[in-house]
Design a protein around this motif. Structure first.
Motif, short mmCIF file in Angstrom:
data_model
loop_
_atom_site.label_atom_id
_atom_site.label_comp_id
_atom_site.label_asym_id
_atom_site.label_seq_id
_atom_site.Cartn_x
_atom_site.Cartn_y
_atom_site.Cartn_z
N LEU A 53 1.05 -1.12 0.24
CA LEU A 53 -0.20 0.06 0.09
C LEU A 53 0.92 1.37 0.12
N HIS A 54 0.57 1.61 -0.64
CA HIS A 54 1.54 3.15 -0.93
C HIS A 54 0.73 4.37 -1.04
N HIS A 55 0.48 5.35 -0.49
CA HIS A 55 -0.16 6.61 -0.46
C HIS A 55 0.02 7.44 0.85
N ARG A 56 -0.44 8.93 -0.06
CA ARG A 56 0.60 9.99 0.63
C ARG A 56 -0.25 10.22 2.16
N HIS A 57 -1.60 9.61 2.22
CA HIS A 57 -2.38 9.90 3.59
C HIS A 57 -2.30 7.68 3.97
N LEU A 58 -1.89 7.43 3.91
CA LEU A 58 -1.54 6.16 4.79
C LEU A 58 -0.21 5.87 5.32
N LEU A 59 -0.07 5.56 6.77
CA LEU A 59 0.60 5.49 7.39
C LEU A 59 1.78 4.26 6.46
N ALA A 60 3.40 4.38 6.27
CA ALA A 60 3.44 2.97 5.65
C ALA A 60 3.64 2.44 6.30
N PHE B 5 -9.28 2.46 -5.74
CA PHE B 5 -8.09 2.17 -6.29
C PHE B 5 -6.99 1.54 -5.78
N GLY B 6 -7.29 0.81 -4.61
CA GLY B 6 -6.15 0.35 -4.21
C GLY B 6 -6.44 -1.65 -4.37
#
Length: 266
Positions: free
Chosen positions: A90-97, A153-154
């Motif tokens: 999962l890669h998104h600016r507003h998800l904790l990586a 979209f994920g």
């Protein structure tokens, strides 16, 4: 070139097999002992809900991270490894990586830096500088964008998502990051969900998330943090009839430093 094709195919298949089973090669495995020490023997609790507990960790190198305990996976390490694989993609600016994982007495996930703590801390702590209007608006938009990514979209919606001011983390630039994302159940069964789950089930799930998002937005506007399963803040809002005069809902700490048109849209 024709002679290279079988070799390339063999290498690709070997790589695919490694990514589908066993320890994950592209995500760091932390020592359980190091995590236990970094979380002060799991006493630095950030939040705890039905999905498990999350802890603040400070490692020897000074990095601050969020460590989340994985519960409900009784099928063995293989299922846990698959969860780590999926969350790691999962890669998104507003998800904790996701940065790593650990196994031991607890199965743990280690997430990205959380320099500024949770949104709830900023709403509740009188010693912190109040968030300005632009930052609050950016938090609302950011959380919504992350939900859109996860739901539409994920890939197949195999994730369980929960949002509240407790599990929305803020980085050093006050960018909002959702931290409570996990698999709904074992990977083997839930990957089949799109064909086995009814439209009504999906509508209910989306409805629950929209309700949670609405509570977070209400907290951002009012500066009040909900404490009793969201009901106290909503009852306060309804009982005070502030919805008839929306500008009276605004957090007093903002004064007049907000855009009334943006407030109504929000």
């Amino acid at each position: 070139m024709d002679r290279l094709t079988p070799k390339i195919r063999h290498l690709l298949l070997a790589w695919l097999h490694r990514t589908r089973s066993g320890p994950i090669s592209f995500i760091r495995q932390f020592s359980y002992k190091d995590i236990k020490k970094a979380t002060d023997d799991f006493h630095r609790i950030i939040y705890s809900n039905s999905h498990g507990s999350a802890y603040r960790a400070r490692f020897k190198d000074g990095n601050i991270a969020l460590v989340k305990e994985v519960t409900g996976l009784s099928e063995g390490k293989e299922i846990f490894y698959k969860e780590v694989q999926l969350l790691g993609r999962l890669h998104h600016r507003h998800l904790l990586a996701l940065k790593g994982f650990s196994t031991g007495d607890k199965r743990l996930l280690v997430f990205d830096n959380i320099e500024n703590g949770s949104l709830k801390e900023h709403l509740n702590d009188p010693l912190r500088t109040p968030l300005n209007w632009k930052t609050r608006l950016q938090i609302a938009v950011g959380v919504t964008a992350a939900l859109e990514y996860l739901l539409f979209f994920g890939g197949p919606p195999v994730y369980r998502v929960s949002i509240s001011s407790s599990n929305i983390m803020l980085d050093e630039n006050f960018i909002a990051k959702i931290s409570d994302v996990s698999l709904k159940s074992s990977v083997g069964t839930y990957m089949k969900m799109p064909s086995s789950c009814s439209k009504e089930c999906m509508d209910q799930e989306c409805g629950n998330l929209i309700f949670q998002l609405g509570v977070v937005i209400l907290e951002l506007i009012t500066g009040q943090s909900s404490k009793q399963e969201d009901s106290d803040l909503i009852q306060w809002d309804q009982g005070s009839r502030l919805s008839n005069s929306i500008h009276k809902m605004i957090d007093p700490d903002l004064g007049n430093n907000y855009d009334s048109r943006e407030l109504r849209k929000l």
